[in-house]
Design a protein around this motif. Structure first.
Motif, PDB file in Angstrom:
ATOM      1  N   ASP A 187      38.647  39.649  44.741  1.00  0.00           N
ATOM      2  CA  ASP A 187      39.784  39.713  43.809  1.00  0.00           C
ATOM      3  C   ASP A 187      39.488  40.630  42.624  1.00  0.00           C
ATOM      4  O   ASP A 187      40.369  41.351  42.154  1.00  0.00           O
ATOM      5  CB  ASP A 187      40.132  38.309  43.304  1.00  0.00           C
ATOM      6  CG  ASP A 187      40.859  37.482  44.355  1.00  0.00           C
ATOM      7  OD1 ASP A 187      41.375  38.078  45.312  1.00  0.00           O
ATOM      8  OD2 ASP A 187      40.904  36.248  44.222  1.00  0.00           O
ATOM      9  N   ILE A 188      38.246  40.588  42.151  1.00  0.00           N
ATOM     10  CA  ILE A 188      37.884  41.443  41.018  1.00  0.00           C
ATOM     11  C   ILE A 188      37.792  42.898  41.452  1.00  0.00           C
ATOM     12  O   ILE A 188      38.359  43.795  40.819  1.00  0.00           O
ATOM     13  CB  ILE A 188      36.548  40.979  40.391  1.00  0.00           C
ATOM     14  CG1 ILE A 188      36.690  39.565  39.821  1.00  0.00           C
ATOM     15  CG2 ILE A 188      36.106  41.951  39.297  1.00  0.00           C
ATOM     16  CD1 ILE A 188      35.384  38.951  39.378  1.00  0.00           C
ATOM     17  N   LEU A 189      37.090  43.145  42.558  1.00  0.00           N
ATOM     18  CA  LEU A 189      36.901  44.519  43.027  1.00  0.00           C
ATOM     19  C   LEU A 189      38.226  45.179  43.399  1.00  0.00           C
ATOM     20  O   LEU A 189      38.493  46.318  43.041  1.00  0.00           O
ATOM     21  CB  LEU A 189      35.975  44.530  44.247  1.00  0.00           C
ATOM     22  CG  LEU A 189      34.489  44.307  44.009  1.00  0.00           C
ATOM     23  CD1 LEU A 189      33.770  44.172  45.346  1.00  0.00           C
ATOM     24  CD2 LEU A 189      33.877  45.431  43.197  1.00  0.00           C
ATOM     25  N   ASN A 190      39.055  44.465  44.137  1.00  0.00           N
ATOM     26  CA  ASN A 190      40.246  45.053  44.721  1.00  0.00           C
ATOM     27  C   ASN A 190      41.472  44.994  43.816  1.00  0.00           C
ATOM     28  O   ASN A 190      42.320  45.878  43.854  1.00  0.00           O
ATOM     29  CB  ASN A 190      40.550  44.355  46.054  1.00  0.00           C
ATOM     30  CG  ASN A 190      41.616  45.060  46.844  1.00  0.00           C
ATOM     31  OD1 ASN A 190      42.757  44.627  46.902  1.00  0.00           O
ATOM     32  ND2 ASN A 190      41.251  46.173  47.465  1.00  0.00           N
ATOM     33  N   LYS A 191      41.543  43.935  42.971  1.00  0.00           N
ATOM     34  CA  LYS A 191      42.752  43.732  42.176  1.00  0.00           C
ATOM     35  C   LYS A 191      42.501  43.672  40.669  1.00  0.00           C
ATOM     36  O   LYS A 191      43.446  43.711  39.884  1.00  0.00           O
ATOM     37  CB  LYS A 191      43.425  42.422  42.609  1.00  0.00           C
ATOM     38  CG  LYS A 191      43.670  42.302  44.097  1.00  0.00           C
ATOM     39  CD  LYS A 191      44.153  40.903  44.454  1.00  0.00           C
ATOM     40  CE  LYS A 191      44.250  40.715  45.965  1.00  0.00           C
ATOM     41  NZ  LYS A 191      44.645  39.327  46.314  1.00  0.00           N
ATOM     42  N   GLY A 192      41.252  43.530  40.289  1.00  0.00           N
ATOM     43  CA  GLY A 192      40.961  43.344  38.862  1.00  0.00           C
ATOM     44  C   GLY A 192      41.282  41.935  38.406  1.00  0.00           C
ATOM     45  O   GLY A 192      41.285  41.643  37.205  1.00  0.00           O
ATOM     46  N   GLY A 221      37.273  39.924  29.777  1.00  0.00           N
ATOM     47  CA  GLY A 221      37.976  40.627  28.708  1.00  0.00           C
ATOM     48  C   GLY A 221      37.071  41.649  28.043  1.00  0.00           C
ATOM     49  O   GLY A 221      35.881  41.763  28.348  1.00  0.00           O
ATOM     50  N   ARG A 222      37.631  42.369  27.096  1.00  0.00           N
ATOM     51  CA  ARG A 222      36.912  43.469  26.449  1.00  0.00           C
ATOM     52  C   ARG A 222      35.595  43.016  25.838  1.00  0.00           C
ATOM     53  O   ARG A 222      34.571  43.674  25.989  1.00  0.00           O
ATOM     54  CB  ARG A 222      37.814  44.093  25.386  1.00  0.00           C
ATOM     55  CG  ARG A 222      37.186  45.269  24.654  1.00  0.00           C
ATOM     56  CD  ARG A 222      38.163  45.853  23.660  1.00  0.00           C
ATOM     57  NE  ARG A 222      37.570  46.977  22.936  1.00  0.00           N
ATOM     58  CZ  ARG A 222      38.218  47.658  21.997  1.00  0.00           C
ATOM     59  NH1 ARG A 222      39.472  47.331  21.676  1.00  0.00           N
ATOM     60  NH2 ARG A 222      37.617  48.674  21.390  1.00  0.00           N
ATOM     61  N   ARG A 223      35.593  41.897  25.130  1.00  0.00           N
ATOM     62  CA  ARG A 223      34.382  41.427  24.461  1.00  0.00           C
ATOM     63  C   ARG A 223      33.330  40.902  25.433  1.00  0.00           C
ATOM     64  O   ARG A 223      32.155  40.800  25.072  1.00  0.00           O
ATOM     65  CB  ARG A 223      34.742  40.332  23.462  1.00  0.00           C
ATOM     66  CG  ARG A 223      35.598  40.826  22.298  1.00  0.00           C
ATOM     67  CD  ARG A 223      35.848  39.713  21.305  1.00  0.00           C
ATOM     68  NE  ARG A 223      36.646  40.177  20.162  1.00  0.00           N
ATOM     69  CZ  ARG A 223      36.999  39.407  19.133  1.00  0.00           C
ATOM     70  NH1 ARG A 223      36.638  38.121  19.129  1.00  0.00           N
ATOM     71  NH2 ARG A 223      37.719  39.912  18.149  1.00  0.00           N
ATOM     72  N   GLU A 224      33.752  40.551  26.630  1.00  0.00           N
ATOM     73  CA  GLU A 224      32.832  39.977  27.604  1.00  0.00           C
ATOM     74  C   GLU A 224      32.251  41.018  28.560  1.00  0.00           C
ATOM     75  O   GLU A 224      31.312  40.719  29.301  1.00  0.00           O
ATOM     76  CB  GLU A 224      33.554  38.899  28.420  1.00  0.00           C
ATOM     77  CG  GLU A 224      33.988  37.687  27.615  1.00  0.00           C
ATOM     78  CD  GLU A 224      32.801  36.910  27.073  1.00  0.00           C
ATOM     79  OE1 GLU A 224      31.822  36.748  27.823  1.00  0.00           O
ATOM     80  OE2 GLU A 224      32.854  36.485  25.907  1.00  0.00           O
ATOM     81  N   LYS A 248      39.234  51.137  32.789  1.00  0.00           N
ATOM     82  CA  LYS A 248      40.639  51.503  32.978  1.00  0.00           C
ATOM     83  C   LYS A 248      41.411  50.247  33.335  1.00  0.00           C
ATOM     84  O   LYS A 248      41.036  49.518  34.258  1.00  0.00           O
ATOM     85  CB  LYS A 248      40.779  52.546  34.092  1.00  0.00           C
ATOM     86  CG  LYS A 248      40.053  53.855  33.803  1.00  0.00           C
ATOM     87  CD  LYS A 248      40.201  54.829  34.967  1.00  0.00           C
ATOM     88  CE  LYS A 248      39.417  56.120  34.711  1.00  0.00           C
ATOM     89  NZ  LYS A 248      39.552  57.086  35.827  1.00  0.00           N
ATOM     90  N   ASN A 249      42.494  50.006  32.601  1.00  0.00           N
ATOM     91  CA  ASN A 249      43.289  48.823  32.898  1.00  0.00           C
ATOM     92  C   ASN A 249      44.158  49.071  34.137  1.00  0.00           C
ATOM     93  O   ASN A 249      44.317  50.212  34.587  1.00  0.00           O
ATOM     94  CB  ASN A 249      44.146  48.406  31.695  1.00  0.00           C
ATOM     95  CG  ASN A 249      45.117  49.499  31.266  1.00  0.00           C
ATOM     96  OD1 ASN A 249      45.784  50.103  32.102  1.00  0.00           O
ATOM     97  ND2 ASN A 249      45.192  49.758  29.972  1.00  0.00           N
ATOM     98  N   PRO A 250      44.718  48.006  34.710  1.00  0.00           N
ATOM     99  CA  PRO A 250      45.501  48.150  35.948  1.00  0.00           C
ATOM    100  C   PRO A 250      46.643  49.160  35.856  1.00  0.00           C
ATOM    101  O   PRO A 250      46.918  49.878  36.818  1.00  0.00           O
ATOM    102  CB  PRO A 250      46.032  46.724  36.182  1.00  0.00           C
ATOM    103  CG  PRO A 250      44.997  45.843  35.550  1.00  0.00           C
ATOM    104  CD  PRO A 250      44.530  46.593  34.343  1.00  0.00           C
ATOM    105  N   SER A 251      47.303  49.237  34.708  1.00  0.00           N
ATOM    106  CA  SER A 251      48.420  50.190  34.578  1.00  0.00           C
ATOM    107  C   SER A 251      47.916  51.629  34.625  1.00  0.00           C
ATOM    108  O   SER A 251      48.570  52.501  35.208  1.00  0.00           O
ATOM    109  CB  SER A 251      49.176  49.929  33.281  1.00  0.00           C
ATOM    110  OG  SER A 251      48.323  50.096  32.153  1.00  0.00           O
ATOM    111  N   GLN A 252      46.753  51.893  34.023  1.00  0.00           N
ATOM    112  CA  GLN A 252      46.170  53.234  34.086  1.00  0.00           C
ATOM    113  C   GLN A 252      45.833  53.607  35.529  1.00  0.00           C
ATOM    114  O   GLN A 252      46.119  54.726  35.978  1.00  0.00           O
ATOM    115  CB  GLN A 252      44.895  53.292  33.238  1.00  0.00           C
ATOM    116  CG  GLN A 252      45.123  53.324  31.750  1.00  0.00           C
ATOM    117  CD  GLN A 252      43.801  53.346  30.995  1.00  0.00           C
ATOM    118  OE1 GLN A 252      43.170  52.303  30.790  1.00  0.00           O
ATOM    119  NE2 GLN A 252      43.367  54.521  30.605  1.00  0.00           N
TER     120      GLN A 252
END
Length: 222
Positions: free
Chosen positions: A184-189, A194-197, A208-212
């Motif tokens: 799920d992380i590799l394929n879909k994010g 989060g940013r701090r983690e 790069k976020n999903p929209s990018q």
């Protein structure tokens, strides 16, 4: 039974089987029988009868086999050993050096082993990542969409799950990476930190976020 009607074949087959079952029943009256029914008719078969049937079937099968002469022993063809296939493949050796430098602090006293697995070698032991699995997997998602990792998501998932363990909050023992979560992380994010983690923050490895990513994929199709 050539030349006979289907009804005649059925009737003669039933008569034949009935006689055989009666014979079997007489041969083993002292053994507890098995009862079974077929089209309203009930029969009793004992173990000895079952053995007779099994022997008859085996003999009939052997008689139907072709009588081939034994073939001379054939030479055994020597197969060439397959080349060792790397389980993970990065864009180049420079990428391996960079990601090893970013990750080695999380594997104290196992820096050399970490380098070996990043180079595609397989170890007899699994390496322990001292944090939650999503932090580790997200790094490889970044490596993939930035073009530094040449494997597909399935290959990356399998490599991570076979090579690493992680420390899960609330659990005393190291835990295996969960295949569905890694995918799920590799394929879909999905489930990425989060940013701090996030770990391994470097200019050469941008997030790069999903929209990018979606926008980039659409531009590539144009």
């Amino acid at each position: 039974m050539e030349g006979k009607t289907l009804e005649q074949k059925h009737r003669e087959t039933i008569e034949y089987c009935t006689k055989e079952l009666e014979y079997i029943e007489k041969e083993g009256k002292n053994i507890t029988p098995i009862e079974f029914g077929y089209k309203g008719m009930f029969y009793r078969i004992n173990k000895q009868g079952l053995d007779v049937i099994a022997t008859a079937i085996s003999k009939a099968f052997q008689e139907t086999q072709p009588k081939n002469e034994a073939l001379p022993p054939q030479p055994i063809a020597k197969q060439k050993p397959e080349p060792n296939r790397k389980s993970i493949t990065f864009k180049n050796s420079e990428t391996i050096k960079k990601i090893h430098s970013e990750l080695k602090g999380y594997f104290p006293n196992k820096e050399n082993e970490l380098l070996k697995v990043l180079q595609g070698e397989q170890l007899s032991e699994m390496l322990l990542f001292p944090h939650n699995q999503n932090k580790f997997v997200e790094v490889f998602r970044r490596l993939k969409y930035n073009g530094f990792l040449l494997n597909n998501d399935t290959e990356i998932r399998d490599w991570i799950c076979k090579t690493f363990l992680f420390v899960k909050k609330g659990y005393a023992e190291p835990q295996p990476f969960k295949e569905s979560s890694v995918w799920d992380i590799l394929n879909k994010g999905k489930g990425e930190p989060g940013r701090r983690e996030r770990i391994c923050i470097a200019e050469w490895l941008p997030y790069k976020n999903p929209s990018q990513l979606k926008k980039e994929a659409e531009n590539e199709k144009l």
